[in-house]
Design a protein around this motif. Structure first.
Motif, short mmCIF file in Angstrom:
data_model
loop_
_atom_site.label_atom_id
_atom_site.label_comp_id
_atom_site.label_asym_id
_atom_site.label_seq_id
_atom_site.Cartn_x
_atom_site.Cartn_y
_atom_site.Cartn_z
N GLU A 83 -20.44 -31.97 -30.88
CA GLU A 83 -19.13 -31.45 -30.49
C GLU A 83 -19.22 -30.04 -29.92
N LEU A 84 -20.08 -29.21 -30.47
CA LEU A 84 -20.23 -27.86 -29.95
C LEU A 84 -20.80 -27.87 -28.54
N ARG A 85 -21.75 -28.75 -28.27
CA ARG A 85 -22.33 -28.82 -26.92
C ARG A 85 -21.27 -29.24 -25.90
N LYS A 86 -20.38 -30.14 -26.31
CA LYS A 86 -19.29 -30.56 -25.43
C LYS A 86 -18.41 -29.37 -25.05
N LYS A 87 -18.28 -28.43 -25.99
CA LYS A 87 -17.39 -27.29 -25.78
C LYS A 87 -18.16 -26.05 -25.34
#
Length: 330
Positions: A83-87
């Motif tokens: 999820e962090l990589r997506k953001k």
């Protein structure tokens, strides 16, 4: 306690100069040398990280985990990282090996590394934790442990315990062995355990032997090797799937058969619990969802937005081969 004002007075400079020096800003060589000497002599340590963290947003989120050899931790971390990589955020991971002092130290360490926020998979929440969270001046989100006045996401632990205890009763068992963990762990040692025991104690003719161990597979195995030969329990409940796997290994070592000699269940929903034979009855927790929610919430906090202070996630009872209806008493 020495303050920035005291340092400034001793050095004969403005507080803003001391602040700039402490934050790595530009000061003259002469002033820097004088301040180095005063800081060393006084043993001055800033009591807040807020000023040093105002400079710029780093798009880094720190995550503090209790141990590396945990299915639950790894499942949550994988979700957080995704999820962090997506953001477009970077994940920094620190491990405490279930050491409370290291857990608190890592809050300060991550703050010094100028992360925008911290996700803490807490083992317990002490006054030292609260002091550190207040001192660093950046958002901190707790996972797994509730704490008044702090932002938390937790599992419905009491409900999970009650589900499993009720399942054991519904299968006709009366004699139980319950491997739990210390009460210092509020989520598992208190809430989950209370749910189990409340369900079992609904009926006056039940017998419950409680054995305290910890989250370590080897320690749980040692306990099981000591206890299983003498128990008359027809159902063994374990506070985690890891403990259940340790009990299963001990049973095999002792020549006992599951579920013929006793039924067995755990908590967590670990993949390995579905692979072993017999597959282990468990309560499945939504680790992937927990990771995704933690990212959404910490970013909201970083951006200064209001969020619900405490979220609770439901879980699911998974009935498998390790638990059966009681055919006869031992």
């Amino acid at each position: 306690m020495v303050t920035i004002k005291d340092i400034a007075q001793q050095a004969g400079v403005a507080k803003s100069t001391v602040s700039r020096y402490l934050n790595g800003g530009s000061v003259s060589k002469k002033t820097k040398a004088k301040l180095d000497q005063i800081v060393n002599e006084t043993g001055y340590t800033p009591n807040t990280f807020a000023q040093s963290l105002k400079a710029k947003k780093t798009n880094m989120i720190g995550t503090i985990i209790p141990r590396l050899d945990s299915f639950a931790t790894n499942a949550i971390l994988a979700s957080i990282d995704e999820e962090l990589r997506k953001k477009q955020y970077q994940l920094i991971i620190t491990n405490t090996n279930q050491n409370i002092e290291r857990e608190v130290e890592n809050i300060y360490t991550l703050a010094k590394q100028k992360v925008d926020g911290i996700i803490l998979l807490a083992t317990v929440v002490t006054e030292a934790h609260r002091a550190a969270i207040a001192a660093v001046g950046i958002p901190v989100l707790l996972l797994g442990q509730s704490a008044e006045g702090l932002h938390t996401i937790v599992h419905q632990e009491y409900e999970a315990g009650f589900k499993m205890g009720s399942h054991a009763i519904d299968l006709g068992h009366k004699k139980f062995l319950f491997f739990t963990v210390p009460e210092e762990d509020k989520a598992v040692g208190q809430l989950r355990s209370k749910g189990v025991l409340d369900a079992l104690r609904k009926y006056p003719d039940t017998f419950i032997e409680i054995i305290e161990t910890n989250f370590s597979f080897s320690k749980a195995y040692e306990k099981a090797m000591d206890v299983l030969p003498a128990t008359s329990a027809t159902y063994v409940l374990c506070a985690t799937d890891n403990i259940a796997l340790a009990v299963m290994k001990a049973a095999h070592t002792l020549g006992l058969s599951i579920p013929n000699d006793f039924s067995l269940s755990g908590f967590g929903g670990y993949t390995v619990a579905s692979i072993v034979t017999p597959s282990i009855t468990t309560v499945k927790y939504p680790y992937k969802k927990l990771g995704a929610l933690s990212v959404a919430n910490i970013i909201e906090l970083v951006e200064g937005k209001e969020i619900v202070s405490n979220l609770e996630l439901p879980n699911e009872l998974i009935k498998r081969e390790s638990t059966v209806y009681l055919k006869s008493s031992k």
